[in-house]
Enzyme design. Structure first.
Site: not given
Length: 201
Positions: A75-76
């Site tokens: 995830a970012d």
């Protein structure tokens, strides 16, 4: 004979204590696996495209090391003020500058997520939350920067921190997305893979 479906194991590729806590709170077993990944992105990408690109790019770095029965979650999270992407500040001076820009305005938080299985199946998605900040004094910004380690947070703040309590006046979208993981979307996708189920709880 048809092959027996694999029972998948979840790997979280994130050093974020907030993401770890959210998965734990969902009741999902997982293993943490970390490696350094370049977080630069093409300049032509905008907003959600940036978050999704970075999440997918991180997942690709784990592809070779995945067992057939593993699925990696990457995830970012990015903060966007207009079309400017505010990532993690390099130092306290940049953190102050980011918070000064954000105060008194609305901005958007995007979290891109990638789920990649050891057999090559890949799902990439993102979620958006609009966050409204009240005006902040220089003293409030300085207090937060000095006491709450904002250098590891996109946009130089954490909604779960002191500044979230005193500055965020309204949210449109998922609060957990601002923390770093749109858990409602993650749960839906993990259900499709057989990794999230009420029968397992």
């Amino acid at each position: 004979m048809p092959s027996t479906p694999l029972s998948l194991r979840l790997v979280l590729a994130s050093n974020s204590p907030r993401r770890r806590q959210l998965l734990t709170d969902l009741g999902l077993p997982y293993e943490v696996r970390l490696q350094e990944v370049d977080e630069s992105f093409p300049a032509h990408l905008k907003r959600a495209e940036v978050a999704e690109f970075l999440a997918a790019h991180k997942a690709d770095a784990y592809r070779a090391g995945l067992a057939p029965d593993e699925v990696v979650l990457t995830a970012d999270t990015i903060v966007c003020l207009d079309d400017d992407v505010l990532n993690k500040p390099a130092d306290e001076a940049e953190a102050r500058a980011m918070l000064t820009r954000l105060q008194g305005r609305a901005h958007d938080v995007y979290t891109g997520v990638c789920l990649l299985t050891g057999q090559g199946q890949r799902v990439v998605f993102s979620d958006q939350t609009r966050v409204y900040f009240r005006s902040l004094t220089p003293a409030e910004i300085e207090f937060y920067v000095r006491n709450y380690q904002p250098l590891d947070k996109a946009g130089a703040y954490g909604a779960q921190d002191w500044i979230g309590m005193v500055a965020v006046t309204k949210l449109e979208g998922s609060y957990f997305n601002v923390m770093g993981l749109p858990v409602h979307r993650v749960w839906e996708e993990l259900e499709k893979l057989g990794l999230a189920s009420l029968t397992n709880k």
